[in-house]
Design a protein around this motif. Structure first.
Motif, short mmCIF file in Angstrom:
data_model
loop_
_atom_site.label_atom_id
_atom_site.label_comp_id
_atom_site.label_asym_id
_atom_site.label_seq_id
_atom_site.Cartn_x
_atom_site.Cartn_y
_atom_site.Cartn_z
N HIS A 87 0.80 -1.36 0.31
CA HIS A 87 0.21 -0.26 -0.09
C HIS A 87 0.71 1.11 0.05
O HIS A 87 0.27 2.68 0.44
CB HIS A 87 -0.71 0.18 1.28
CG HIS A 87 -0.46 0.13 2.62
ND1 HIS A 87 -0.14 -1.11 3.21
CD2 HIS A 87 0.28 1.08 3.60
CE1 HIS A 87 0.46 -1.28 4.44
NE2 HIS A 87 1.04 0.51 4.69
N LEU A 88 1.54 1.12 0.21
CA LEU A 88 3.07 2.54 -0.47
C LEU A 88 2.84 3.71 -1.23
O LEU A 88 2.23 4.56 -1.04
CB LEU A 88 4.85 1.91 -0.81
CG LEU A 88 5.43 2.69 -0.98
CD1 LEU A 88 5.41 4.28 0.35
CD2 LEU A 88 6.81 2.64 -0.93
N GLU A 89 1.90 3.16 -2.32
CA GLU A 89 1.57 4.11 -3.22
C GLU A 89 0.19 4.42 -2.81
O GLU A 89 0.29 6.16 -3.04
CB GLU A 89 1.16 3.53 -4.69
CG GLU A 89 2.64 2.85 -5.67
CD GLU A 89 3.89 4.24 -5.26
OE1 GLU A 89 3.79 5.61 -5.69
OE2 GLU A 89 5.25 3.79 -5.31
N LEU A 90 -0.05 3.86 -2.42
CA LEU A 90 -2.16 4.72 -1.66
C LEU A 90 -1.50 5.63 -1.05
O LEU A 90 -2.24 6.49 -0.60
CB LEU A 90 -3.25 3.52 -1.02
CG LEU A 90 -3.71 2.67 -2.06
CD1 LEU A 90 -4.16 1.50 -1.50
CD2 LEU A 90 -4.16 3.26 -2.78
N PHE A 91 -0.39 5.16 0.05
CA PHE A 91 -0.09 5.97 0.98
C PHE A 91 0.71 6.87 0.72
O PHE A 91 0.18 8.52 1.40
CB PHE A 91 0.79 4.99 2.37
CG PHE A 91 0.98 6.19 3.52
CD1 PHE A 91 0.00 5.92 4.22
CD2 PHE A 91 1.97 6.88 3.20
CE1 PHE A 91 0.85 7.12 5.85
CE2 PHE A 91 2.31 7.70 4.44
CZ PHE A 91 1.99 7.44 5.65
#
Length: 132
Positions: A87-91
């Motif tokens: 979920h890094l890109e969402l974060f």
């Protein structure tokens, strides 16, 4: 030097009573926030990563607002993640919606888990309090 001052939004008063901690503490010109995770104040965490990330940022915003501050006052952020790569890109997108230049320092750390099952993110924030 002034005494530290607790920052407790009314919706978080129970957190202070139950956990014996301040949602925020002003000391020496900075507001130190307790770690806020993806679990809402009422109910279990959502299984949706984007919802959890927004929930954590909303809790941070609530404490900042109670102190008369905003996201632009943040000088340091540490984010803790279960499944960081998932979920890094969402974060990053959620963070980018809220923060502007000069961006605060940021460290992202992968962890094994949190006290509440199903939580995937927690934010630890320090904000600068403007001089009166």
């Amino acid at each position: 030097m002034t005494e530290p001052r607790a920052v407790i939004p009314p919706a978080m008063a129970e957190l202070e009573r139950d956990w014996h901690m301040s949602p925020g503490l002003i000391s020496n010109g900075h507001l130190f926030l307790t770690g806020f995770n993806g679990c809402p104040l009422e109910g279990p965490p959502s299984p949706d990563a984007a919802t959890q990330i927004d929930t954590a940022f909303e809790a941070v915003q609530m404490v900042l607002a109670e102190a008369g501050l905003g996201f632009g006052d943040i000088v340091d952020m540490t984010s803790f993640h279960v499944g960081l790569a998932d979920h890094l890109e969402l974060f990053k997108a959620a963070r980018a919606k809220r923060l502007t230049r000069p961006y605060p320092a940021w460290t992202a750390i992968e962890v094994a888990g949190f006290a509440t099952p199903g939580v995937i993110v927690e934010l630890k924030v320090v904000a600068q309090v403007p001089s009166p």
